[in-house]
Scaffold this motif. Structure first.
Motif, PDB file in Angstrom:
ATOM      1  N   ASN A  49       0.827  -1.202   0.000  1.00 13.18           N
ATOM      2  CA  ASN A  49       0.000   0.000   0.000  1.00 13.18           C
ATOM      3  C   ASN A  49       0.869   1.262   0.000  1.00 13.18           C
ATOM      4  O   ASN A  49       0.547   2.246  -0.662  1.00 13.18           O
ATOM      5  CB  ASN A  49      -0.944  -0.003   1.197  1.00 13.18           C
ATOM      6  N   ARG A  52       2.209   1.940  -3.476  1.00 15.68           N
ATOM      7  CA  ARG A  52       1.131   2.550  -4.265  1.00 15.68           C
ATOM      8  C   ARG A  52       0.946   4.011  -3.885  1.00 15.68           C
ATOM      9  O   ARG A  52       0.777   4.876  -4.742  1.00 15.68           O
ATOM     10  CB  ARG A  52      -0.190   1.791  -4.072  1.00 15.68           C
ATOM     11  N   GLU A  56       1.230   7.079  -6.439  1.00 17.31           N
ATOM     12  CA  GLU A  56       0.098   7.993  -6.646  1.00 17.31           C
ATOM     13  C   GLU A  56       0.495   9.439  -6.375  1.00 17.31           C
ATOM     14  O   GLU A  56       0.072  10.349  -7.083  1.00 17.31           O
ATOM     15  CB  GLU A  56      -1.082   7.596  -5.760  1.00 17.31           C
ATOM     16  N   VAL A  62      -2.132   3.657 -10.449  1.00 15.51           N
ATOM     17  CA  VAL A  62      -1.832   2.342  -9.874  1.00 15.51           C
ATOM     18  C   VAL A  62      -3.047   1.425  -9.899  1.00 15.51           C
ATOM     19  O   VAL A  62      -3.179   0.515  -9.091  1.00 15.51           O
ATOM     20  CB  VAL A  62      -1.285   2.467  -8.433  1.00 15.51           C
ATOM     21  N   SER A  63      -3.932   1.661 -10.870  1.00 16.04           N
ATOM     22  CA  SER A  63      -5.112   0.812 -10.987  1.00 16.04           C
ATOM     23  C   SER A  63      -5.133   0.130 -12.351  1.00 16.04           C
ATOM     24  O   SER A  63      -4.403   0.498 -13.263  1.00 16.04           O
ATOM     25  CB  SER A  63      -6.381   1.639 -10.793  1.00 16.04           C
ATOM     26  N   VAL A  73      -6.955  -1.812  -7.699  1.00 10.67           N
ATOM     27  CA  VAL A  73      -5.566  -1.359  -7.631  1.00 10.67           C
ATOM     28  C   VAL A  73      -4.625  -2.492  -8.036  1.00 10.67           C
ATOM     29  O   VAL A  73      -4.967  -3.670  -7.932  1.00 10.67           O
ATOM     30  CB  VAL A  73      -5.198  -0.849  -6.222  1.00 10.67           C
ATOM     31  N   ILE A  79       3.006  -3.662  -9.444  1.00 12.50           N
ATOM     32  CA  ILE A  79       3.616  -2.397  -9.019  1.00 12.50           C
ATOM     33  C   ILE A  79       5.090  -2.380  -9.396  1.00 12.50           C
ATOM     34  O   ILE A  79       5.607  -1.365  -9.867  1.00 12.50           O
ATOM     35  CB  ILE A  79       3.420  -2.180  -7.502  1.00 12.50           C
TER      36      ILE A  79
END
Length: 161
Positions: A49, A52, A56, A62-63, A73, A79
């Protein structure tokens, strides 16, 4: 160290999303006190997280847009497939995180923790301690960068003649 001694690590840290500071603080604190069972279970799920979150904050999407119109996501493997991840965090750190967290040829520690495969003893192993140290490094990096930038601002290098 006590919680108050470590609070600077998580306060206003660009790696840590708002509302997650306490989780990181308890995880880092636990590692300093040798409780890698708690540190692993608190910090390992937060890394994905936080990556991400940083992406962002740099304007990276990141989706994934699915054919049914949903937009979940990206997961950790995806990632690491985003070029900006390497640009922001560096190739060496991304390589180390991948190997520690998700690669089957590595430790796959994130997957093992997330699916309950990690035994209590494994929470005190090299993978657990390495992941804790990497999180500590990720928390310290913006602090060190700010110190370096402040020093450069206060002591500009004079051009040589």
């Amino acid at each position: 160290p006590a919680f108050r001694d470590l609070a600077f690590l998580v306060r206003n840290n660009p790696f840590i999303p708002s509302g997650h500071e306490g989780i990181f603080l308890r995880g880092v604190h636990s590692g300093f006190h040798g409780d890698f069972l708690v540190a692993s279970h608190l910090l390992v799920p937060q890394i994905e997280n936080s990556l991400r979150h940083v992406l962002e904050s740099h304007g990276v999407d990141v989706s994934n847009l699915m054919s049914d119109g949903t937009q979940p996501v990206k997961v950790l493997g995806a990632i690491f497939g985003i070029k900006e991840t390497t640009e922001i965090f560096g190739e060496a750190l991304c390589f180390e995180l991948r190997g520690c967290l998700i690669e089957k040829t590595g430790w796959s520690f994130r997957n093992r923790v997330a699916h309950g495969f990690v035994s209590e003893a494994e929470c005190y192993s090299d993978p657990a301690q390495t992941v804790w140290w990497l999180v500590l490094r990720l928390c310290l990096t913006p602090i060190f960068q700010a110190i370096i930038e402040q020093k450069a601002k206060n002591n500009p290098v004079e051009p040589s003649s």
